[in-house]
Enzyme design. Structure first.
Site, short mmCIF file in Angstrom:
data_model
loop_
_atom_site.label_atom_id
_atom_site.label_comp_id
_atom_site.label_asym_id
_atom_site.label_seq_id
_atom_site.Cartn_x
_atom_site.Cartn_y
_atom_site.Cartn_z
N TYR A 1 0.80 -1.08 -0.14
CA TYR A 1 0.07 -0.16 0.00
C TYR A 1 0.97 1.27 0.17
O TYR A 1 1.85 1.16 0.57
CB TYR A 1 -0.73 0.04 1.19
CG TYR A 1 -2.23 -0.92 1.11
CD1 TYR A 1 -2.38 -1.59 0.13
CD2 TYR A 1 -2.64 -1.25 2.13
CE1 TYR A 1 -3.24 -2.80 0.04
CE2 TYR A 1 -3.85 -2.29 2.19
CZ TYR A 1 -4.01 -2.79 1.20
OH TYR A 1 -5.05 -3.75 0.96
N SER B 1 -14.21 -4.17 0.24
CA SER B 1 -15.12 -3.44 -0.79
C SER B 1 -16.37 -3.61 -0.34
O SER B 1 -17.39 -4.09 -1.29
CB SER B 1 -14.89 -3.72 -2.15
OG SER B 1 -15.40 -3.12 -3.09
N LEU C 1 -18.75 -1.61 -0.28
CA LEU C 1 -19.70 -0.66 -0.98
C LEU C 1 -19.77 -1.06 -2.39
O LEU C 1 -20.17 -0.45 -3.26
CB LEU C 1 -19.46 0.70 -0.81
CG LEU C 1 -19.55 1.09 0.79
CD1 LEU C 1 -19.75 2.87 0.81
CD2 LEU C 1 -20.99 0.75 1.31
N GLY D 1 -16.88 -0.62 -4.39
CA GLY D 1 -16.17 0.44 -5.15
C GLY D 1 -17.39 1.72 -5.29
O GLY D 1 -17.05 2.53 -6.22
N LEU E 1 -20.49 1.51 -5.68
CA LEU E 1 -22.00 1.31 -6.13
C LEU E 1 -22.95 1.11 -5.21
O LEU E 1 -24.10 1.52 -5.56
CB LEU E 1 -21.78 -0.28 -6.91
CG LEU E 1 -22.86 -0.41 -8.11
CD1 LEU E 1 -22.61 0.22 -9.06
CD2 LEU E 1 -22.90 -1.88 -8.14
#
Length: 330
Positions: free
Chosen positions: A53, A216, A218, A220, A222
């Site tokens: 990261y 994830s 959500l 990305g 959406l």
């Protein structure tokens, strides 16, 4: 904040995991520190990161930001259950990867954990995770390396990420034969719009006492009210969300989803998280806030109780694949 056991372990973790992938690339060091202070103050004790990261050309930067936050003291390190990951090469764009500087060989596990400890400014990692399966390295070698690190006190538990169900089983069967503890967590893509993990990954994890850490939640963005935001001119979908919205069926599902929640006076992003917290085997979804305001929204989801009516409607809009093998056979 609510807490639960991580899989079959005695370790207590918050029902939300603070994801740190935005620290560095999208959120500067000072704001990242503020988010971590806010999360800890709200009772979130489970922090997740990875050695890559920060991304090229700043791989490792996110771990460094967490390290400078730990260095401020105030029992920050003692209060946090710290998880990081290894697998990908740490070479930056334009550099040729050097042999043995990626994947899960015993050599790279040893090298990577030492590098992460330096960046994180700590002498141990609570949960050391394999970011991907390594088809070239046998689990006998992986567990040998992990057992040494556990004996040295440099890691406490091992986890996985993006493993299929059969690899979770294989990893823990090899561990059992060796007398090793095996995997205690699995980070997988899992949310209302992407439920394929329900076929084999989650059943395998539950059978082996492995806690599910969805990433994830959500999908990305959406599931975060994307159509309403577009209509208000606040923000247009991008990346995965934009690609999915280009599909008529997905757009219709998202429209039905937002209309359902609007009828009940509920916020889409909070409902997407709250739904995951109702799912069997789920320990703590990963939330990756770029701002303190986004973290506040995630915290509200922990206290949100979804009615049977809403849960039933969500299943109608986003039906799961069903159990394996019935989902693809008789």
């Amino acid at each position: 904040m609510k807490y639960t056991q991580l899989g079959r372990t005695g370790l207590k973790v918050s029902r939300l995991t603070l994801g740190t992938m935005n620290f560095g690339p999208q959120t500067n060091e000072a704001d990242s520190h503020t988010i971590m202070d806010t999360a800890l103050g709200a009772g979130i004790n489970y922090f997740d990161t990875a050695n890559v990261y920060g991304w090229s050309p700043d791989k490792g930067r996110t771990e460094e930001i967490i390290g400078t936050w730990f260095a401020q003291g105030g029992e920050r390190r003692d209060k946090v259950v710290l998880a990081t990951k290894l697998y990908g090469s740490m070479a930056v764009d334009g550099e040729a990867p050097w042999p043995n500087h990626d994947r899960l060989s015993a050599l790279n596990i040893r090298r990577s954990v030492e590098a992460s400890l330096r960046r994180l400014q700590t002498d141990y990692i609570d949960i050391y995770q394999f970011h991907h399966i390594d088809r070239r390295t046998p689990f006998e070698e992986i567990w040998q390396a992990v057992d040494v690190l556990v004996q040295q006190g440099k890691i406490l538990y091992a986890g996985s990420s993006n493993f299929p169900g059969y690899k979770i089983a294989q990893a823990n069967e090899v561990a059992a034969r060796r007398g090793s503890y095996g995997l205690v967590s699995e980070q997988c893509l899992y949310n209302l719009a992407e439920r394929s993990a329900e076929m084999e990954v989650i059943p395998a994890a539950r059978d082996y006492g492995v806690g599910i850490i969805p990433w994830s939640p959500l999908h990305g963005g959406l599931l975060g009210g994307v159509l309403k935001k577009e209509g208000e001119g606040v923000r247009r979908a991008s990346g995965r969300a934009a690609a999915d919205l280009a599909k008529p069926q997905v757009r219709a599902q998202v429209k039905a989803y937002e209309e359902l929640l609007d009828k009940h006076g509920l916020e889409p992003g909070e409902v997407a998280l709250a739904w995951l917290l109702t799912r069997p085997g789920v320990t703590a979804p990963i939330v990756g806030p770029r701002t303190a305001e986004q973290l506040d929204s995630a915290l509200r989801a922990v206290e949100l109780d979804l009615s049977d009516e809403v849960l039933g409607s969500l299943d109608e809009i986003f039906p799961g694949p069903g159990p394996s093998p019935e989902s693809f056979a008789w």
